[in-house]
Design a protein around this motif. Structure first.
Motif, PDB file in Angstrom:
ATOM      1  N   ALA A  16      26.999  14.790   3.273  1.00 11.20           N
ATOM      2  CA  ALA A  16      26.346  15.286   2.061  1.00 11.20           C
ATOM      3  C   ALA A  16      27.240  16.224   1.267  1.00 11.20           C
ATOM      4  CB  ALA A  16      25.038  15.999   2.430  1.00 11.20           C
ATOM      5  N   LEU A  17      28.260  16.804   1.924  1.00 15.70           N
ATOM      6  CA  LEU A  17      29.159  17.740   1.246  1.00 15.70           C
ATOM      7  C   LEU A  17      30.382  17.054   0.644  1.00 15.70           C
ATOM      8  CD1 LEU A  17      29.158  20.728   3.767  1.00 15.70           C
ATOM      9  CD2 LEU A  17      27.813  20.475   1.676  1.00 15.70           C
ATOM     10  N   ILE A  18      30.578  15.773   0.930  1.00 14.92           N
ATOM     11  CA  ILE A  18      31.773  15.082   0.443  1.00 14.92           C
ATOM     12  C   ILE A  18      31.870  15.106  -1.084  1.00 14.92           C
ATOM     13  CG2 ILE A  18      32.901  12.825   0.282  1.00 14.92           C
ATOM     14  CD1 ILE A  18      32.034  12.299   3.151  1.00 14.92           C
ATOM     15  N   PRO A  19      30.796  14.817  -1.837  1.00 15.96           N
ATOM     16  CA  PRO A  19      30.918  14.881  -3.300  1.00 15.96           C
ATOM     17  C   PRO A  19      31.328  16.265  -3.794  1.00 15.96           C
ATOM     18  CG  PRO A  19      28.940  13.679  -2.699  1.00 15.96           C
ATOM     19  CD  PRO A  19      29.468  14.302  -1.438  1.00 15.96           C
ATOM     20  N   LYS A  20      30.826  17.323  -3.152  1.00 15.50           N
ATOM     21  CA  LYS A  20      31.197  18.674  -3.573  1.00 15.50           C
ATOM     22  C   LYS A  20      32.684  18.938  -3.345  1.00 15.50           C
ATOM     23  CE  LYS A  20      26.624  20.616  -2.541  1.00 15.50           C
ATOM     24  NZ  LYS A  20      25.876  21.625  -1.751  1.00 15.50           N
ATOM     25  N   MET A  21      33.207  18.482  -2.194  1.00 18.46           N
ATOM     26  CA  MET A  21      34.633  18.681  -1.932  1.00 18.46           C
ATOM     27  C   MET A  21      35.487  17.812  -2.855  1.00 18.46           C
ATOM     28  SD  MET A  21      34.859  21.117   0.063  1.00 18.46           S
ATOM     29  CE  MET A  21      36.652  21.011  -0.072  1.00 18.46           C
ATOM     30  N   MET A  22      34.998  16.629  -3.168  1.00 18.94           N
ATOM     31  CA  MET A  22      35.712  15.799  -4.143  1.00 18.94           C
ATOM     32  C   MET A  22      35.757  16.485  -5.501  1.00 18.94           C
ATOM     33  SD  MET A  22      34.494  11.910  -3.323  1.00 18.94           S
ATOM     34  CE  MET A  22      35.237  10.956  -1.981  1.00 18.94           C
ATOM     35  N   LYS A  23      34.627  17.094  -5.891  1.00 17.01           N
ATOM     36  CA  LYS A  23      34.596  17.820  -7.174  1.00 17.01           C
ATOM     37  C   LYS A  23      35.548  19.013  -7.129  1.00 17.01           C
ATOM     38  CE  LYS A  23      32.911  18.989 -11.254  1.00 17.01           C
ATOM     39  NZ  LYS A  23      33.529  20.307 -11.444  1.00 17.01           N
ATOM     40  N   HIS A  24      35.608  19.701  -5.985  1.00 12.78           N
ATOM     41  CA  HIS A  24      36.556  20.809  -5.838  1.00 12.78           C
ATOM     42  C   HIS A  24      37.980  20.312  -6.051  1.00 12.78           C
ATOM     43  CE1 HIS A  24      38.523  24.363  -4.027  1.00 12.78           C
ATOM     44  NE2 HIS A  24      39.330  23.475  -3.471  1.00 12.78           N
ATOM     45  N   ASN A  25      38.333  19.194  -5.438  1.00 15.68           N
ATOM     46  CA  ASN A  25      39.689  18.669  -5.569  1.00 15.68           C
ATOM     47  C   ASN A  25      39.954  18.155  -6.978  1.00 15.68           C
ATOM     48  OD1 ASN A  25      40.155  19.316  -2.925  1.00 15.68           O
ATOM     49  ND2 ASN A  25      40.016  17.240  -2.144  1.00 15.68           N
ATOM     50  N   LEU A  26      38.919  17.609  -7.622  1.00 14.86           N
ATOM     51  CA  LEU A  26      39.078  17.187  -9.014  1.00 14.86           C
ATOM     52  C   LEU A  26      39.430  18.385  -9.886  1.00 14.86           C
ATOM     53  CD1 LEU A  26      38.755  14.955 -11.192  1.00 14.86           C
ATOM     54  CD2 LEU A  26      36.345  15.638 -11.350  1.00 14.86           C
ATOM     55  N   ASP A  27      38.746  19.504  -9.687  1.00 15.19           N
ATOM     56  CA  ASP A  27      39.046  20.715 -10.453  1.00 15.19           C
ATOM     57  C   ASP A  27      40.423  21.272 -10.100  1.00 15.19           C
ATOM     58  OD1 ASP A  27      36.539  20.508 -11.586  1.00 15.19           O
ATOM     59  OD2 ASP A  27      35.611  21.950 -10.222  1.00 15.19           O
ATOM     60  N   ALA A  28      40.834  21.097  -8.829  1.00 18.95           N
ATOM     61  CA  ALA A  28      42.092  21.679  -8.379  1.00 18.95           C
ATOM     62  C   ALA A  28      43.307  20.882  -8.822  1.00 18.95           C
ATOM     63  CB  ALA A  28      42.090  21.797  -6.848  1.00 18.95           C
ATOM     64  N   GLU A  29      43.210  19.537  -8.776  1.00 15.54           N
ATOM     65  CA  GLU A  29      44.407  18.734  -9.035  1.00 15.54           C
ATOM     66  C   GLU A  29      44.173  17.537  -9.940  1.00 15.54           C
ATOM     67  OE1 GLU A  29      45.997  16.726  -5.683  1.00 15.54           O
ATOM     68  OE2 GLU A  29      44.064  15.895  -5.043  1.00 15.54           O
TER      69      GLU A  29
END
Length: 280
Positions: A79-92
């Motif tokens: 359930a947290l995968i989309p949030k971490m993907m969004k974090h990485n989208l913002d990061a890189e």
């Protein structure tokens, strides 16, 4: 190991940038506060001070990115995968992660050990680079958390016991939703572990692999590598493979989805091999 080293180096650089941002933000916010106090006291600002306030506020909004991507997980709640993907989208600029585990914890969580239902959407979309839209209740507040990703990317590598594969095969939802069609499964024959006689990986191969990972990481985003027409044109191996499977589909044997995914998988492998040549 090479990818983890790149991830760690990026985290250190981001931590340094975060410290610099805190110092810069403190200075800029102090200047904005002083200019706004001048406006309140005088009922207005000179053109010079208005321009300075506008510029200072813009500088606050445009501080350098101090997020670092987190690519590698040994376990993560699906359930947290989309949030971490969004974090990485913002990061890189890329919504991508990888799960690499030597136990079945992630697989059991994926099948709903805690939630009571399977959580496959983002995993399936991550294979094809599809979009994801998720709305969940926040753990900390009553607010809803909404995540939308136009394109997401995920790789999954799990080393587990054969009985886990047997257990997974009892869940028909995996076949129905295309999980097995996206999965390469390798299983050691039952009856005992065969003797391991493989030689250690040579230093030259390790160095070449590190160079390949560094090359892939340094490649600019948006680069397109085209498979030559000789491969996919009439009579080429990719079109021949697809037409063979289409023939089976027409005969009622199924497999069209497999054909599409197989061709896509071969194209990705070909593209990786061409990128590897740049690391030679």
């Amino acid at each position: 190991r090479p990818l983890k080293a790149i991830e760690s180096a990026a985290a250190e650089e981001a931590a340094l940038q975060a410290r610099l941002n805190r110092s810069t933000r403190y200075t800029l916010e102090g200047r904005c506060k002083k200019l706004r106090a001048m406006f309140a006291a005088k009922g207005g600002l000179s053109t010079e001070h208005r321009n300075e306030l506008t510029s200072t506020e813009a500088n606050l909004d445009n501080l350098p990115n101090d997020k670092s991507a987190v690519w590698l997980f040994s376990n993560i709640n699906p359930a947290l995968i989309p949030k971490m993907m969004k974090h990485n989208l913002d990061a890189e600029g890329y919504a991508r992660i990888s799960v690499m585990a030597d136990e079945d914890t992630f697989l059991r969580n994926m099948m709903g050990r805690h939630s009571g239902h399977s959580d496959l959407e983002v995993i399936l979309s991550g294979y094809t680079g599809g979009s994801v839209e998720m709305t969940r209740k926040s753990v900390a507040t009553d607010d809803a958390v909404h995540v939308r990703l136009d394109s997401c990317h995920m790789s999954l590598l799990v080393l587990t016991q054969p009985h886990t594969l047997d257990w997974l095969r009892t869940h028909t939802v995996l076949a129905d939703q295309g999980f097995w069609g996206r999965t390469i499964v390798t299983c050691i024959p039952r009856g005992g572990m065969p003797p391991i006689t493989a030689a250690p990986v040579s230093e030259a191969v390790q160095v070449a692999y590190e160079r390949l990972i560094a090359t892939l990481h340094a490649m600019p985003g948006g680069q397109v590598i085209r498979v030559p027409e000789v491969a996919w044109g009439p009579g080429g191996p990719l079109s021949t493979l697809y037409e063979d499977v289409r023939t089976n589909v027409a005969a009622g044997n199924g497999g069209e989805g497999f054909a599409v995914r197989a061709v896509g998988r071969i194209c990705r492998m070909w593209a990786l091999s061409k990128m590897a040549e740049k690391a030679s």
